[in-house]
Design an enzyme around this catalytic site. Sequence first.
Site, short mmCIF file in Angstrom:
data_model
loop_
_atom_site.label_atom_id
_atom_site.label_comp_id
_atom_site.label_asym_id
_atom_site.label_seq_id
_atom_site.Cartn_x
_atom_site.Cartn_y
_atom_site.Cartn_z
CB SER A 1 -0.85 -0.17 1.14
OG SER A 1 -1.87 0.98 1.17
CG ASP B 1 -2.84 3.78 -1.74
OD1 ASP B 1 -3.53 3.73 -2.80
OD2 ASP B 1 -2.82 3.46 -0.85
CG ASP C 1 -2.73 -0.49 -2.67
OD1 ASP C 1 -2.64 0.29 -2.35
OD2 ASP C 1 -3.51 -1.41 -2.35
CG ASP D 1 -6.20 0.64 -1.31
OD1 ASP D 1 -5.12 1.48 -1.12
OD2 ASP D 1 -5.91 -0.44 -0.49
#
Length: 577
Positions: free
Chosen positions: A146, A304, A306, A308
């Site tokens: 993340s 960010d 990834d 999400d």
Amino acid sequence: MDYLEKYEFWLASDAFDAETKKELEAIRGDEKEIKERFYKDLEFGTGGLRGIIGAGTNRMNKYTVGKATQGLANYILKNNPDGKKMGVAIAYDSRNMSPEFAEMSALVLNANGIKAYVFDELRPTPELSFAVRTLGCTAGIVVTASHNPPEYNGYKVYWADGAQVVAPKDKGIINEVNAITDFADIKTMDRKAAEEAGLFNVIGKDIDDGFIAAIKAQAIRPEEIEKAKDMVIVYTPLHGTGNKPVRRVLKEVGFENVYVVPEQELPDKNFSTVGYPNPEDPKAFTLAIELAKQKNADIIVGTDPDADRIGVVIKDAEGNYNVMTGNMTGALLTEYVLKGRQEKGKLPEDAAVIKTIVTTEMVRAIAEDYGAELVEVLTGFKFIGEKIKQYEEDHSHTFVFGFEESYGCLAGTYARDKDAVGAAMLVCEMAAYYKNRGMTLYDGLNELYEKYGVYKEGVKSVTLKGIDGAEQIQKIMAYLRANTPMELAGHMITWKKDYKSGEFVHIGTGETDKSTLPVSDVLYYNMEGGSWMCVRPSGTEPKIKFYMGVKADSVKEADKKIAVMEQAIEEILEEVK
């Protein structure tokens, strides 16, 4: 074995390759480093794996990833034999070793006779959630850490409903992973052989098309975009997976003036322009704000690595760009979604809005205003995903919107995890709606304050790394459980809620209640006047987090209340020392 024995075993065993041994030989004599790498196994927790990349049992490497995947394979084979045919979808982000860990995970599954569907290049986490359900897979894997610094990577497991695994499956998978004590028990196979056997499958465009179409179906007022053709958007993917899907969805819904921060456009495993690629950190938007000033942008959005989590930067009355908190963005979107659906006659009578316990209390007032049920869950979007599944099964509510303070939200049920791609579309559409009314999102936020009161939240994260840090975190939690304060920052505490014991106690009357949520190492304090504080160890980082919230009549008063509460937390930390 103690940590030194484990270290020597890795150097001597044929189970580990020459490159791994070379890395370990380089730290010979550095007992502190050896201890950090081997004093424990990298824990496969309820959120999967996350750790620093490197050789050792307490590091992210192909052996610890292989062990996690072998444990997952064993769980699937024991509990869902059809899972071999249904397969596992795998996605990965732009981090160091992400493609390698993704391919290895697929080949471990393949060696166990389980099909794998691997994306042809990096993709957002929410698209993995979408892919699991679209392909009818039994599970999913995302290789990502993340928003953590570049030295980290991670591994998250999803189940057939597209959400991260929850109890009891999470514990079952953990038990299978922990049962593997010999790395030689990890099965793997050659990729070419796996492809020829129909076990290793590459996916891409078809899933992309379906994912974008599902997001576009969540539009609330698409007609507003046509009326705001001159709106200027600056977007930064922070070197991650959001670049292609966010730009695509914004273009397809009609936004014509989208400028991407050039220095942060392409994947960069070292996140060289930010270091800490987190939209929660205002410094992540330094380059985006510079570009916004050049283009006189109406709004800045960032995702960010990834994709999400979404960060939003808005322009105030003086033309200055202000980074919004996740609570501000979530509250604005909650109002926008509920109001828009109500105006169009599309708000279900059984509508539900879901937030985590550490998310702004403003959403409670918003949900009540529109007649929607406000549902609270523990910190972690997987619990929101779990509720969506429950509502589909028992038909008790219709999920409309959910969000958490840490910059994650979801409208619709096409995914079962927070989605910054969908959020980017909705935020920009919302900005167009306000622009057509002669307002900015800054004006929209003030409109919310006038309607519901000024809610402000804060979070204080204390980083405590390594063995000593983990012990200090537990010491703080134990101290607070043993020493319940009567007041905090001048506010009398009314309820102490311990989600680990499940006991809620009213400080003044002694009245008790029981938690209805899963057991979690969390303490929550309600206070007079609508203030609250919550403390919990992070599940993904070496941190203990203090969340707080207040309600006031003005922004100035709210800021003062938060400052006093932050000082009170500092005093608590000093007492524990």
